[in-house]
Write a protein that holds these residues in place. Structure first.
Motif, mmCIF file in Angstrom:
data_model
loop_
_atom_site.group_PDB
_atom_site.id
_atom_site.type_symbol
_atom_site.label_atom_id
_atom_site.label_comp_id
_atom_site.label_asym_id
_atom_site.label_seq_id
_atom_site.Cartn_x
_atom_site.Cartn_y
_atom_site.Cartn_z
ATOM 1 N N GLU A 1 -4.509 12.189 6.420
ATOM 2 C CA GLU A 1 -5.001 11.029 7.168
ATOM 3 C C GLU A 1 -5.064 9.846 6.206
ATOM 4 O O GLU A 1 -5.788 9.879 5.216
ATOM 5 C CB GLU A 1 -6.384 11.303 7.759
ATOM 6 C CG GLU A 1 -6.919 10.145 8.577
ATOM 7 C CD GLU A 1 -8.303 10.441 9.158
ATOM 8 O OE1 GLU A 1 -8.379 11.236 10.113
ATOM 9 O OE2 GLU A 1 -9.287 9.891 8.624
ATOM 10 N N VAL A 2 -4.272 8.816 6.498
ATOM 11 C CA VAL A 2 -4.175 7.642 5.629
ATOM 12 C C VAL A 2 -4.876 6.485 6.333
ATOM 13 O O VAL A 2 -4.460 6.066 7.423
ATOM 14 C CB VAL A 2 -2.704 7.292 5.340
ATOM 15 C CG1 VAL A 2 -2.624 6.126 4.358
ATOM 16 C CG2 VAL A 2 -1.979 8.504 4.784
ATOM 17 N N ALA A 3 -5.938 5.964 5.722
ATOM 18 C CA ALA A 3 -6.773 4.947 6.379
ATOM 19 C C ALA A 3 -7.096 3.830 5.405
ATOM 20 O O ALA A 3 -7.358 4.060 4.221
ATOM 21 C CB ALA A 3 -8.056 5.573 6.906
ATOM 22 N N TYR A 4 -7.091 2.625 5.916
ATOM 23 C CA TYR A 4 -7.388 1.436 5.113
ATOM 24 C C TYR A 4 -7.982 0.386 6.030
ATOM 25 O O TYR A 4 -7.458 0.156 7.135
ATOM 26 C CB TYR A 4 -6.106 0.915 4.470
ATOM 27 C CG TYR A 4 -6.293 -0.084 3.347
ATOM 28 C CD1 TYR A 4 -5.397 -1.119 3.164
ATOM 29 C CD2 TYR A 4 -7.352 0.017 2.450
ATOM 30 C CE1 TYR A 4 -5.531 -2.022 2.125
ATOM 31 C CE2 TYR A 4 -7.495 -0.883 1.408
ATOM 32 C CZ TYR A 4 -6.586 -1.897 1.252
ATOM 33 O OH TYR A 4 -6.734 -2.780 0.223
ATOM 34 N N ILE A 5 -9.071 -0.229 5.609
ATOM 35 C CA ILE A 5 -9.764 -1.196 6.441
ATOM 36 C C ILE A 5 -8.838 -2.349 6.803
ATOM 37 O O ILE A 5 -8.203 -2.951 5.943
ATOM 38 C CB ILE A 5 -11.018 -1.715 5.725
ATOM 39 C CG1 ILE A 5 -12.027 -0.580 5.566
ATOM 40 C CG2 ILE A 5 -11.648 -2.874 6.485
ATOM 41 C CD1 ILE A 5 -13.231 -0.947 4.764
ATOM 42 N N GLY A 6 -8.737 -2.623 8.093
ATOM 43 C CA GLY A 6 -7.876 -3.693 8.564
ATOM 44 C C GLY A 6 -6.493 -3.228 8.970
ATOM 45 O O GLY A 6 -5.659 -4.042 9.379
ATOM 46 N N TYR A 7 -6.225 -1.885 8.874
ATOM 47 C CA TYR A 7 -4.915 -1.345 9.223
ATOM 48 C C TYR A 7 -5.083 -0.175 10.179
ATOM 49 O O TYR A 7 -6.126 0.484 10.221
ATOM 50 C CB TYR A 7 -4.177 -0.876 7.956
ATOM 51 C CG TYR A 7 -3.702 -2.012 7.087
ATOM 52 C CD1 TYR A 7 -4.589 -2.666 6.227
ATOM 53 C CD2 TYR A 7 -2.384 -2.435 7.120
ATOM 54 C CE1 TYR A 7 -4.165 -3.711 5.430
ATOM 55 C CE2 TYR A 7 -1.947 -3.478 6.316
ATOM 56 C CZ TYR A 7 -2.840 -4.116 5.480
ATOM 57 O OH TYR A 7 -2.420 -5.154 4.697
ATOM 58 N N GLN A 8 -4.022 0.107 10.936
ATOM 59 C CA GLN A 8 -4.025 1.245 11.836
ATOM 60 C C GLN A 8 -3.945 2.545 11.036
ATOM 61 O O GLN A 8 -3.129 2.687 10.133
ATOM 62 C CB GLN A 8 -2.849 1.154 12.804
ATOM 63 C CG GLN A 8 -2.908 -0.062 13.727
ATOM 64 C CD GLN A 8 -1.670 -0.189 14.589
ATOM 65 O OE1 GLN A 8 -0.856 0.731 14.669
ATOM 66 N NE2 GLN A 8 -1.525 -1.328 15.243
ATOM 67 N N LYS A 9 -4.794 3.480 11.405
ATOM 68 C CA LYS A 9 -4.835 4.766 10.713
ATOM 69 C C LYS A 9 -3.564 5.568 11.027
ATOM 70 O O LYS A 9 -3.050 5.536 12.143
ATOM 71 C CB LYS A 9 -6.072 5.529 11.164
ATOM 72 C CG LYS A 9 -6.343 6.826 10.428
ATOM 73 C CD LYS A 9 -7.566 7.519 10.999
ATOM 74 C CE LYS A 9 -8.811 6.655 10.855
ATOM 75 N NZ LYS A 9 -10.019 7.335 11.362
ATOM 76 N N GLN A 10 -3.061 6.294 10.024
ATOM 77 C CA GLN A 10 -1.901 7.169 10.233
ATOM 78 C C GLN A 10 -2.268 8.608 9.922
ATOM 79 O O GLN A 10 -2.965 8.894 8.941
ATOM 80 C CB GLN A 10 -0.719 6.753 9.338
ATOM 81 C CG GLN A 10 0.101 5.602 9.872
ATOM 82 C CD GLN A 10 1.467 5.534 9.210
ATOM 83 O OE1 GLN A 10 2.066 6.571 8.895
ATOM 84 N NE2 GLN A 10 1.947 4.321 8.995
ATOM 85 N N ARG A 11 -1.774 9.536 10.774
ATOM 86 C CA ARG A 11 -1.928 10.980 10.534
ATOM 87 C C ARG A 11 -0.540 11.572 10.349
ATOM 88 O O ARG A 11 0.338 11.375 11.181
ATOM 89 C CB ARG A 11 -2.674 11.644 11.680
ATOM 90 C CG ARG A 11 -4.148 11.243 11.754
ATOM 91 C CD ARG A 11 -4.872 12.003 12.861
ATOM 92 N NE ARG A 11 -6.302 11.798 12.816
ATOM 93 C CZ ARG A 11 -6.913 10.778 13.400
ATOM 94 N NH1 ARG A 11 -6.219 9.899 14.105
ATOM 95 N NH2 ARG A 11 -8.225 10.637 13.307
ATOM 96 N N ILE A 12 -0.350 12.301 9.272
ATOM 97 C CA ILE A 12 0.972 12.806 8.905
ATOM 98 C C ILE A 12 0.892 14.321 8.753
ATOM 99 O O ILE A 12 0.095 14.846 7.955
ATOM 100 C CB ILE A 12 1.452 12.166 7.588
ATOM 101 C CG1 ILE A 12 1.494 10.634 7.747
ATOM 102 C CG2 ILE A 12 2.818 12.713 7.180
ATOM 103 C CD1 ILE A 12 1.665 9.902 6.444
ATOM 104 N N LYS A 13 1.699 15.024 9.534
ATOM 105 C CA LYS A 13 1.754 16.483 9.437
ATOM 106 C C LYS A 13 2.390 16.887 8.106
ATOM 107 O O LYS A 13 3.371 16.289 7.654
ATOM 108 C CB LYS A 13 2.560 17.076 10.586
ATOM 109 C CG LYS A 13 2.009 16.766 11.977
ATOM 110 C CD LYS A 13 0.630 17.371 12.181
ATOM 111 C CE LYS A 13 0.113 17.108 13.593
ATOM 112 N NZ LYS A 13 -1.250 17.683 13.787
ATOM 113 N N THR A 14 1.830 17.895 7.476
ATOM 114 C CA THR A 14 2.301 18.285 6.135
ATOM 115 C C THR A 14 3.249 19.474 6.145
ATOM 116 O O THR A 14 3.731 19.866 5.086
ATOM 117 C CB THR A 14 1.090 18.624 5.247
ATOM 118 O OG1 THR A 14 0.398 19.738 5.833
ATOM 119 C CG2 THR A 14 0.165 17.430 5.123
ATOM 120 N N ASN A 15 3.546 20.094 7.342
ATOM 121 C CA ASN A 15 4.354 21.315 7.350
ATOM 122 C C ASN A 15 5.780 21.066 6.869
ATOM 123 O O ASN A 15 6.466 21.984 6.451
ATOM 124 C CB ASN A 15 4.371 21.941 8.745
ATOM 125 C CG ASN A 15 4.842 20.963 9.815
ATOM 126 O OD1 ASN A 15 5.157 19.811 9.509
ATOM 127 N ND2 ASN A 15 4.880 21.426 11.052
#
Length: 636
Positions: free
Chosen positions: A89-103
């Motif tokens: 889960e990649v998150a930064y204030i002021g940006y849309q959060k991204q979730r990236i599958k690791t498989n």
């Protein structure tokens, strides 16, 4: 990249408050047999600028956070993936959060994440003594356990803006005929913001705006070795005259004031409130970071009898450090270190809270002072000049003074800050580098903070026997009506311990050709010289009040006629003349006469003296820069 660094603190605090460990790659491996070391880089989707301080959470199969890390200043981080990690889960204030599958990440191929801006993502955040976080994430107890008042900061991301610097118009003083205007009255000025601001422009290869050039502040930037008062008065007067360097048919009169030096250990206790602008516009490196350096320099000068509180303001105002003794320097410095910039600016609310804080801890016969640090960009809340002036004037009468420190560029509001300092019986300085901060709070600690005489006014009466007309060089924003001199209700400038003030008059002697327009002879007035064979050119009268006094005292000084070339004048006189000469050139003044950069350099070069702090040497270099810029632009 600088604007993204401002968010790093938010990410760090988010980890802490959510209980997320920030772990290295060696600690991230869990039960997997073949962990994969993965390099991650995070950039802004719009311009590919690396994003520092981005939160990267490693999600397990049970959808719980097992560990996390932050990207460095290059927007890079490393994580270790094993079979238990199913998602990043990649998150930064002021940006849309991204979730990236690791498989699919079974090798060490670098991962590049492009975050898209989310203008709706910045909800209200709360800044407390513990730090900064989103308001929605805070439990009520989190605020209850903090002994500071909290304040709200909206719109955390600083936005780039066009240059909106603002300066009050300076309409240069003209010549006045002595027969019809024998008196000249003005308030003294110990401010020196203009010189430091001019230095900033010249060091960047630009000529300063004309209205940024206030000649009296340039002159008074420099140290002059005037003699300490020898009588009971806290301020001594000195006078001199010589041929005017930019018009040798005229004379230049110097009127100098010297405030009494007071040893640091004999200064009264201080009750200080640091009022710090932490709005989004202060996020640049030459703003809030320099503010912290400046106040740290001051904190290190404090004595145990002194005390400091810190108030900050952005969307609203808050107290982040209660009044704390100077012996607890670590606590004060730690509070300064916690500050970060974000939000719009409600300066009026901050000033009000700062005065309330100062009043709560008022020290009778002490130095009660609010010191505001800002770029002056008050754009939300109580921001009208009239409202702020009335508030500051009322507090001034209670014995709480206001000093103003200006920072930054681009949106700098010199006009507003100058007014605040004038109304608050305090100094106004522009801090363009750490050296200026050191001078303000270390080298001149007493003069900056401790008032020895308030409402200091000067009135000069010229003798028509010798003086045909005169012009005050600078002080355009400090002029008073002649009747104001004896009016003790009229506010004027203040002098600190050890301060010096220099004023210059360009005078046209009787018999000299008059190039400037004059007035017709008066029909009903008599033009009489002083009786007898007096050699008096002028009389200087000074009124001042004790710091807690309400009734002024009068001091007078007479200047006799003296004929000398400027090269024969005292060193300090020559230096002041050189600075005035330079100011006329920077303004391209109609009164600059035969002034040239070569003339300024010659005058200043012969007036360097000991120059222990190197300010006069620096001045010479600035003149050379201005000369080069002027030649390149074909001006002056």
């Amino acid at each position: 990249m600088r604007k993204h660094l401002n968010r790093l603190l938010l990410s760090l605090i988010a980890f802490s408050l959510l209980g997320i460990p920030i772990k290295g790659l060696a600690q991230s491996a869990a039960a997997g047999k073949t962990p994969v070391k993965l390099s991650v880089s995070v950039v802004d989707d719009r311009d590919n600028v690396p994003l520092p301080g981005v939160t990267i959470l490693l999600k397990t199969k049970q959808a719980k956070t097992s560990s996390g890390t932050l990207t460095d200043q290059l927007g890079q981080a490393e994580v270790v993936l094993d079979s238990s990690i199913v998602e990043l889960e990649v998150a930064y204030i002021g940006y849309q959060k991204q979730r990236i599958k690791t498989n699919k990440y079974k090798t060490s191929t670098p991962l590049r994440v492009r975050l898209k801006a989310d203008n709706t993502a910045l909800q209200e955040v709360v800044v407390t003594g513990l730090g900064i976080q989103r308001k929605a994430a805070m439990a009520p107890a989190a605020v209850a356990n903090v002994n500071y008042r909290s304040y709200n900061v909206a719109n955390y991301i600083p936005q780039s803006e066009p240059n909106t610097e603002d300066y009050s118009a300076v309409n240069e003083n003209s010549f006045h005929t002595v027969s019809s205007n024998p008196l000249s009255t003005f308030s003294i000025d110990v401010d020196r913001a203009s010189y430091a601001n001019i230095r900033r422009f010249l060091n960047e290869g630009n000529m300063p705006p004309v209205d940024a050039v206030r000649v009296e502040e340039m002159i008074n930037y420099f140290d002059y070795q005037y003699t300490n008062p020898t009588d009971d008065a806290p301020v001594a007067i000195y006078t001199d005259m010589a041929a005017c360097p930019w018009n040798t048919t005229h004379q230049l009169v110097r009127i100098a004031l010297k405030g009494k030096d007071v040893a640091k250990e004999n200064l009264p206790p201080s009750n200080l409130v640091f009022l710090i602008d932490v709005s989004g516009s202060m996020g640049e490196s030459r703003k809030l970071p320099l503010v912290k350096q400046a106040f740290k320099a001051l904190v290190n000068q404090l004595r145990p009898v002194d005390k400091v509180a810190i108030v900050v303001y952005a969307g609203a105002a808050g107290l982040v450090l209660p009044s704390t003794p100077g012996s607890q320097k670590t606590a004060i410095l730690d509070a300064l270190d916690r500050l970060e910039a974000g939000g719009s600016t409600a300066g009026g609310a901050g000033i009000k809270l700062a005065y309330e804080t100062a009043a709560e801890h008022l020290v009778k016969k002490g130095n009660n002072r609010v010191i505001i640090a800002t770029d002056g960009d008050f754009n939300v809340g109580q921001s009208s000049d009239g409202e702020l002036q009335r508030l500051i004037e009322n507090e001034r009468e209670k014995g709480i003074f206001l000093s103003v420190l200006g920072f930054g560029m681009g949106n700098y509001k010199d006009n507003k800050l100058e007014i605040l300092a004038d109304k608050g019986n305090g100094n106004y300085a522009y801090i363009d580098n750490y050296e200026e901060a050191r001078r303000m709070f270390v080298t001149e600690f007493g003069g900056t903070l401790f008032t020895i005489a308030k409402d200091v006014k000067l009135q000069i009466e010229f003798n028509p026997k010798y003086v045909q007309s005169y012009r005050l060089v600078g002080y355009e924003n400090r002029l008073l009506n002649d009747e104001d001199f004896n009016n003790d209700k009229k506010d004027a400038g203040d002098m600190g311990a050890g301060h010096t003030v220099t004023a210059l008059y360009e005078i046209v002697p009787v018999g000299a050709a008059v190039a400037q327009p004059g007035t017709d002879p008066l029909k009903y007035q008599q033009n009489k010289a002083v009786a007898g064979n007096s050699n008096e050119v002028l009389t200087v009268k000074m009124r001042y009040k004790a710091p807690e006094g309400q009734q002024s005292k009068l001091v007078t000084k007479v200047l006799d006629w003296k004929q000398q070339d400027i090269s024969q004048a005292p060193e300090d006189f020559r230096m002041a003349a050189a600075v005035a000469d330079f100011g006329l050139l920077l303004r391209n003044s109609e009164h600059k006469g035969n002034a040239t950069y070569e003339q300024v350099l010659k005058l200043a070069g012969n007036a360097r003296g000991k120059d222990e702090e190197g300010y006069r040497a620096e001045f010479i270099q600035l003149v050379k820069k201005a000369q080069l810029i002027s030649n390149n632009h074909g001006t002056n």
